[in-house]
Design an enzyme around this catalytic site. Sequence first.
Site, PDB file in Angstrom:
ATOM      1  N   ARG A  71       0.872  -1.175   0.000  1.00 26.90           N
ATOM      2  CA  ARG A  71       0.000   0.000   0.000  1.00 26.90           C
ATOM      3  C   ARG A  71       0.906   1.222   0.000  1.00 26.90           C
ATOM      4  O   ARG A  71       1.509   1.548   1.022  1.00 26.90           O
ATOM      5  CB  ARG A  71      -0.865  -0.057   1.258  1.00 26.90           C
ATOM      6  CG  ARG A  71      -2.041   0.888   1.284  1.00 26.90           C
ATOM      7  CD  ARG A  71      -2.613   0.967   2.687  1.00 26.90           C
ATOM      8  NE  ARG A  71      -1.752   1.787   3.528  1.00 26.90           N
ATOM      9  CZ  ARG A  71      -1.570   1.630   4.828  1.00 26.90           C
ATOM     10  NH1 ARG A  71      -2.164   0.667   5.479  1.00 26.90           N
ATOM     11  NH2 ARG A  71      -0.773   2.446   5.491  1.00 26.90           N
TER      12      ARG A  71
ATOM     13  N   TYR B  72       4.093   5.116  11.447  1.00 29.16           N
ATOM     14  CA  TYR B  72       4.408   3.709  11.690  1.00 29.16           C
ATOM     15  C   TYR B  72       5.294   3.044  10.640  1.00 29.16           C
ATOM     16  O   TYR B  72       5.545   1.856  10.728  1.00 29.16           O
ATOM     17  CB  TYR B  72       3.117   2.894  11.882  1.00 29.16           C
ATOM     18  CG  TYR B  72       2.096   3.036  10.761  1.00 29.16           C
ATOM     19  CD1 TYR B  72       2.221   2.310   9.586  1.00 29.16           C
ATOM     20  CD2 TYR B  72       1.010   3.908  10.889  1.00 29.16           C
ATOM     21  CE1 TYR B  72       1.306   2.430   8.559  1.00 29.16           C
ATOM     22  CE2 TYR B  72       0.085   4.046   9.860  1.00 29.16           C
ATOM     23  CZ  TYR B  72       0.229   3.297   8.702  1.00 29.16           C
ATOM     24  OH  TYR B  72      -0.678   3.429   7.691  1.00 29.16           O
TER      25      TYR B  72
ATOM     26  N   HIS C  58      -3.545   4.321   4.731  1.00 23.97           N
ATOM     27  CA  HIS C  58      -4.623   3.329   4.793  1.00 23.97           C
ATOM     28  C   HIS C  58      -5.908   3.919   4.209  1.00 23.97           C
ATOM     29  O   HIS C  58      -6.555   3.339   3.358  1.00 23.97           O
ATOM     30  CB  HIS C  58      -4.843   2.906   6.244  1.00 23.97           C
ATOM     31  CG  HIS C  58      -6.077   2.114   6.440  1.00 23.97           C
ATOM     32  ND1 HIS C  58      -6.225   0.836   5.960  1.00 23.97           N
ATOM     33  CD2 HIS C  58      -7.266   2.413   7.037  1.00 23.97           C
ATOM     34  CE1 HIS C  58      -7.436   0.383   6.260  1.00 23.97           C
ATOM     35  NE2 HIS C  58      -8.081   1.329   6.904  1.00 23.97           N
TER      36      HIS C  58
HETATM   37  C1  TPP Z   1     -14.265  -6.169  12.081  1.00 24.57           C
HETATM   38  C2  TPP Z   1     -13.502  -4.927  11.822  1.00 24.57           C
HETATM   39  N1  TPP Z   1     -12.573  -4.537  12.702  1.00 24.57           N
HETATM   40  C3  TPP Z   1     -11.874  -3.403  12.510  1.00 24.57           C
HETATM   41  C4  TPP Z   1     -12.086  -2.626  11.406  1.00 24.57           C
HETATM   42  C5  TPP Z   1     -11.312  -1.316  11.209  1.00 24.57           C
HETATM   43  N2  TPP Z   1     -10.396  -1.471  10.069  1.00 24.57           N
HETATM   44  C6  TPP Z   1     -10.727  -1.008   8.847  1.00 24.57           C
HETATM   45  S1  TPP Z   1      -9.567  -1.413   7.698  1.00 24.57           S
HETATM   46  C7  TPP Z   1      -8.609  -2.183   8.850  1.00 24.57           C
HETATM   47  C8  TPP Z   1      -7.340  -2.839   8.420  1.00 24.57           C
HETATM   48  C9  TPP Z   1      -7.570  -3.849   7.340  1.00 24.57           C
HETATM   49  O1  TPP Z   1      -6.359  -4.411   6.949  1.00 24.57           O
HETATM   50  P1  TPP Z   1      -6.270  -5.415   5.730  1.00 24.57           P
HETATM   51  O2  TPP Z   1      -7.224  -6.531   5.931  1.00 24.57           O
HETATM   52  O3  TPP Z   1      -4.842  -5.755   5.558  1.00 24.57           O
HETATM   53  O4  TPP Z   1      -6.797  -4.591   4.461  1.00 24.57           O
HETATM   54  P2  TPP Z   1      -6.197  -3.254   3.833  1.00 24.57           P
HETATM   55  O5  TPP Z   1      -6.944  -2.107   4.446  1.00 24.57           O
HETATM   56  O6  TPP Z   1      -4.741  -3.235   4.111  1.00 24.57           O
HETATM   57  O7  TPP Z   1      -6.510  -3.339   2.378  1.00 24.57           O
HETATM   58  C10 TPP Z   1      -9.183  -2.107  10.104  1.00 24.57           C
HETATM   59  C11 TPP Z   1      -8.587  -2.656  11.322  1.00 24.57           C
HETATM   60  C12 TPP Z   1     -13.073  -3.070  10.507  1.00 24.57           C
HETATM   61  N3  TPP Z   1     -13.373  -2.364   9.395  1.00 24.57           N
HETATM   62  N4  TPP Z   1     -13.749  -4.209  10.732  1.00 24.57           N
END
Ligand code: TPP
Lengths: 381, 381, 326, 326
Positions: free
Chosen positions: B275, B288, B279
């Site tokens: 990425r 970070y 985020h």
């Molecule tokens: C159940 C849940 N917990 C926490 C969140 C908050 N949250 C949104 S995106 C994210 C990180 C997701 O990481 P990843 O699965 O690697 O996907 P990326 O965003 O890197 O594409 C978090 C913790 C959420 N959307 N859903």
Amino acid sequence: MAKGDTAPARTRTTRRAKPAPAPEFVQLLTPEGERVDHPSYTVDFTDEDYRGLYRDLVTVRRLDAEATALQRQGELGIWASLLGQEAAQVGSGRALQPQDMVFPTYREHGVLYCRGIDPIMPLSLFRGVDQGAWDPNEFKFNMYTIVIGAQTLHATGYAMGVAKDGKVGGPDGEAVVAYFGDGATSQGDVNEAFVWSSVFNAPIVFFCQNNQYAISEPLERQTRVPLFQRAAGFGFPGIRVDGNDVLAVYAVTRDALDNARQGQGPTLIEAYTYRMGAHTTSDDPTRYRIASEVEAWQAKDPVKRVRAFLEKQKLADDAFFDEVDEAARVQAVHLRERVLDMPNPDPRTLFDHVYSEGSPLLDEEREQFSAYLASFEGSAH
Amino acid sequence: MAKGDTAPARTRTTRRAKPAPAPEFVQLLTPEGERVDHPSYTVDFTDEDYRGLYRDLVTVRRLDAEATALQRQGELGIWASLLGQEAAQVGSGRALQPQDMVFPTYREHGVLYCRGIDPIMPLSLFRGVDQGAWDPNEFKFNMYTIVIGAQTLHATGYAMGVAKDGKVGGPDGEAVVAYFGDGATSQGDVNEAFVWSSVFNAPIVFFCQNNQYAISEPLERQTRVPLFQRAAGFGFPGIRVDGNDVLAVYAVTRDALDNARQGQGPTLIEAYTYRMGAHTTSDDPTRYRIASEVEAWQAKDPVKRVRAFLEKQKLADDAFFDEVDEAARVQAVHLRERVLDMPNPDPRTLFDHVYSEGSPLLDEEREQFSAYLASFEGSAH
Amino acid sequence: MTETLTLGKALNVGLRRSLEADDKVLIMGEDVGKLGGVFRITDGLQKDFGEDRVIDTPLAESGIIGTAVGLAIRGYRPVCEIQFDGFVYPAYDQIVSQVAKMTYRSRGKVKMPIVIRIPFGGGIGAVEHHSESPEAYFAHTAGLKVVSCSNPNDAYWMIQQAVASDDPIVFLEPKRRYWEKGEVDTDATAPSFPLHSARVVRPGTDCTVVAYGPMVRTALDAATAVDGERSLEVIDLRSLSPLDLGPVYESVRRTGRLIVVHEAPSNLGMGAEVAARVTEHCFYSLEAPVLRVTGFNTPYPAARVEEEYLPDLDRVLDGVDRTFGW
Amino acid sequence: MTETLTLGKALNVGLRRSLEADDKVLIMGEDVGKLGGVFRITDGLQKDFGEDRVIDTPLAESGIIGTAVGLAIRGYRPVCEIQFDGFVYPAYDQIVSQVAKMTYRSRGKVKMPIVIRIPFGGGIGAVEHHSESPEAYFAHTAGLKVVSCSNPNDAYWMIQQAVASDDPIVFLEPKRRYWEKGEVDTDATAPSFPLHSARVVRPGTDCTVVAYGPMVRTALDAATAVDGERSLEVIDLRSLSPLDLGPVYESVRRTGRLIVVHEAPSNLGMGAEVAARVTEHCFYSLEAPVLRVTGFNTPYPAARVEEEYLPDLDRVLDGVDRTFGW
Ligand SMILES: Cc1ncc(C[n+]2csc(CCOP(=O)(O)OP(=O)(O)O)c2C)c(N)n1
Ligand SMILES: Cc1ncc(C[n+]2csc(CCOP(=O)(O)OP(=O)(O)O)c2C)c(N)n1
Ligand SMILES: [Mg+2]
Ligand SMILES: [Mg+2]
């Protein structure tokens, strides 16, 4: 490449290999009672140890039968029998060090017994007198957990705490074992426990008693590959052991616990066994499995094979076997008497211990309810 | 063996082998734009196809940048940028057949574009005009799902439905793809989706964009082994692909989708990528991660390498590249205009569609609220 | 013509009708196939409709509901069994964030014709997690509908109505009443009452008693017990969300007194909502505040004290006395 | 001496005090370490207390709470952050069946000193699942305690009281108030109020307005807006379970009117419980039924209509008008 274009040609690969045949499990004692070798695992028991294991197996089976009988007679609300799984429980239970911590399901009566705990302890739960109330830290044995898989996360957290306390890295380290069934492997919680324990390198052993069924559902409803293989993808070793072989279970569990206490992180053990009885006394297994399957497993009985071994090796004589049976019988009678003696709880106590620090709402309800009960006094209620 | 006896000696085994080094991922195009071979995967694109892929990559990056700009200017509430993940999305998106179904997260704008869907579609969600309301079946593209991992089960259920409808087993079969991130692999739901899809042999591809982070948390917080290895323990193949290589992603996804549609069940693809941006626009990645890490990945840029390839192979000239940029810019301007034109919803509509069949409570609330709003009419409210 | 069926059997026959009526109806859950469910509510259905329509699932509740969502998007109508009330929580996220919100999220473009069947409530001497009353957790959730049947005829019709509904419905089955018998009008071609309607099940004049599910029988027993002395009007809510309080308002305006009875703890339970709304609508008719006779605000207790925990005839009559003592 | 702090910063400092006061206190959650949480509530804590005490966890809420249970059995005091209200549901099973029941199950032998911090409520223009008010789901659950702070001084003290409590506490933080400033008495050695107490935050004589969390400011603004015309007494509930309704009863006996304000849908919400109990306790004092001014009974809507969904000053005053119009 605009939408609608013909898709470009692509290679058909043959990378999808046939699944390897399930590897043999670790076995040290055949169903016939032959002691066999394994390249990585062995036990070095004294004759007395062997006899002790036999005594444990017989005793936990006998006590279990007594509980089933008590349920049939209406003295317990329900009973989850361990019949068939004695070796898995005694082998792993005896592999524990005193400092190790256990997180059971609702079926680990044999492990509990091997921890040196009075087998009466969980019967209040099955009688409905309480919900299985004991102090996990006093017995190094958590309360029974009924929600499938939930305890694996508790065990993982506890193991993280062990590591935080600096209690890993040496022979005196503390290890944690989480018990669960084949069905439980489908639950999110169990898989999350795998993630967490791996990421935090927690000193934990995941001990899966694959008894082939989750109530009526056979293993194929939970997986199409052997369960022990699940571990590798989470970054720790998995191993399958003959769950009806108390020696092999002991050896494999001892090793995994030791790895955990030494700081080498989690292991998944799949103890391949069979639930000989009903799921619980409420269940009717004839609805979903055939007699011949049960018979085939009868031939692999975990108790008989140790007896055969003791006999072949001349480590015990009939007098010993009779004495073990008699001692187990006496324990069972004693257990029964104490179950019948269990007092019903005072209904007023149902308001207690909702909170450690109390709550005015509960105080109010307790008081109102006491007054309500008092209003019947002298009446026929 | 009575409690308190000395524990019998036991063997220390050395079965815990060192973890194998992570296997190479599938790559067909190096960061320098060299076309390399892979024993199992290839593509057979026409020149026009290659140029089309480049156009897609540039366009989705440009549209993404426009959305980021719109957010900065207050026109969107938030934006989840795909910057750096263009190849993973275009490669997999272009591998889909028209009949295939997609279950995205909140970041699959590039896949959506490749499905031929107007990129305006998800912007109402990020603007806050609605919650991303479209008909999944019309577009063969489910609504964005924000709860991490939840859509993997929806995709699995949908795929089970495909199988029930008899739409697997031939080249016209329907396949389903579920997108998710590296962080999502820790969620119970994702692991349950693995269990279910395996047990029911569902025609599904699990496409994990491992962009190395879950918000601030690096991959080591989710796993200590490569993610694609997770699949084997659930009974289906896993494969890692260079997620910044659009050709490799295409080839691997095409193959997995085909296996699914032919009735060979699920595959897990780990697209190894990065990425490049925050985020979301609410995030500050400098808290970070260090600049040098980002720079190292800049050298592996998914768009630049296709351009280098096209140049080296003399498949395109400057006029082409300029035209692509200009066309993307025009699309972006058009997108912007349409975002600015999006009307705010009428507040009375907030009571609609809670239920398909309505509810008297909502009717009552709608009516009361309308009267309430009317009471301000003529006032300065 | 009517048949005498147990409540459990009525559900079984109702599900069979639903499977017959629409190919897209599926039954899924733990042990629902070969075993026919731990309460045998799906007995014989897999045998007759096949493994493709009556599906024994992996042991994972979030998986049951999550895949049901996908099946619904694909056009199926899944009827999911949760084995016991206390095991619905692993699926809670899928229920409240997906099942309940999908229609709203899509502005009506996606329907969620999912039924979540839950045997609920206590009184069967079970161990922990097998006797809970989680209805408030669902009724508080916008986007879900929640119903509970109290007798065989309602069971038979309401389950078919729920399966036919395009909205997601949490269908609460009073497990301790599974074995109670009653007349079922299996000949009729249509139900006599809409699914989301409350019903006066015993008319009366002095005090209204509102109940649902397992407590309807208890309320009726209480009414019988004081018959001659006091005339209780018993209303079966049937639909917990949306509520149909019209018959309750009408009744309370006549009686001036209301007792709400349920097994769940009172705190933020159904009784609170009924009390709040009845008070608002019948403010000048009430002779006493709405009183609640409910389970206590503790976790469900051990089996040997559950009879004290649960509202029974005496507790209902105590409530009636209290309202008259106001 | 007092400091001026934002509510968010007050929580941060309060957590720091808790970490200092007891070695066994841990902070765990998604992004709580290096990032300091998406709202920066744990900012700097990992740097100062180390990765062993401030733990970035895998992305799995059931895992966060489930491991916290085990850590609590081991003697730790975990403070778990759930990133947003809408992401607590994957942990719901662990919360209601384990955290809430462990003390009861063990007859008091196991304590569950777990704090579950949840930024809750709307008003920040967010996408779905980021603006919910799930308090009823927890307040209905026996075995949990639920509190919400509304101002920096309470935030600072209540979080420390929650961490010091041996009971599990769901700690709801009004996310849209994180940036509001107020005086915090960081010098005091002990809080002025017990954790589970309601407080009159603005005395008045004509009508009582009960609120908590983000709506306390709204209620105060309403009181200010009609000052001179009408005198509103505003009560901050602070503790949602157990409720401390003594001050509310006392107030309603004086004013005769009550409005309950919250963001969550009304149906089976906190307002229903307050209404039911106040009506029971103050039956003869009420001049009008207790009215509720709440979010509507829909899922939380898209950001561009959330201001219409949420109770605001006008909606509160409309409620006041309605109670006086009775
Ligand atoms: C159940 C849940 N917990 C926490 C969140 C908050 N949250 C949104 S995106 C994210 C990180 C997701 O990481 P990843 O699965 O690697 O996907 P990326 O965003 O890197 O594409 C978090 C913790 C959420 N959307 N859903
Ligand atoms: C979350 C949850 N769902 C359902 C149940 C009901 N239930 C009790 S035991 C059981 C089967 C468990 O199978 P397995 O994990 O193989 O353990 P076994 O009973 O065979 O030892 C089920 C479905 C439960 N206790 N918890
Ligand atoms: Mg099993
Ligand atoms: Mg990621």
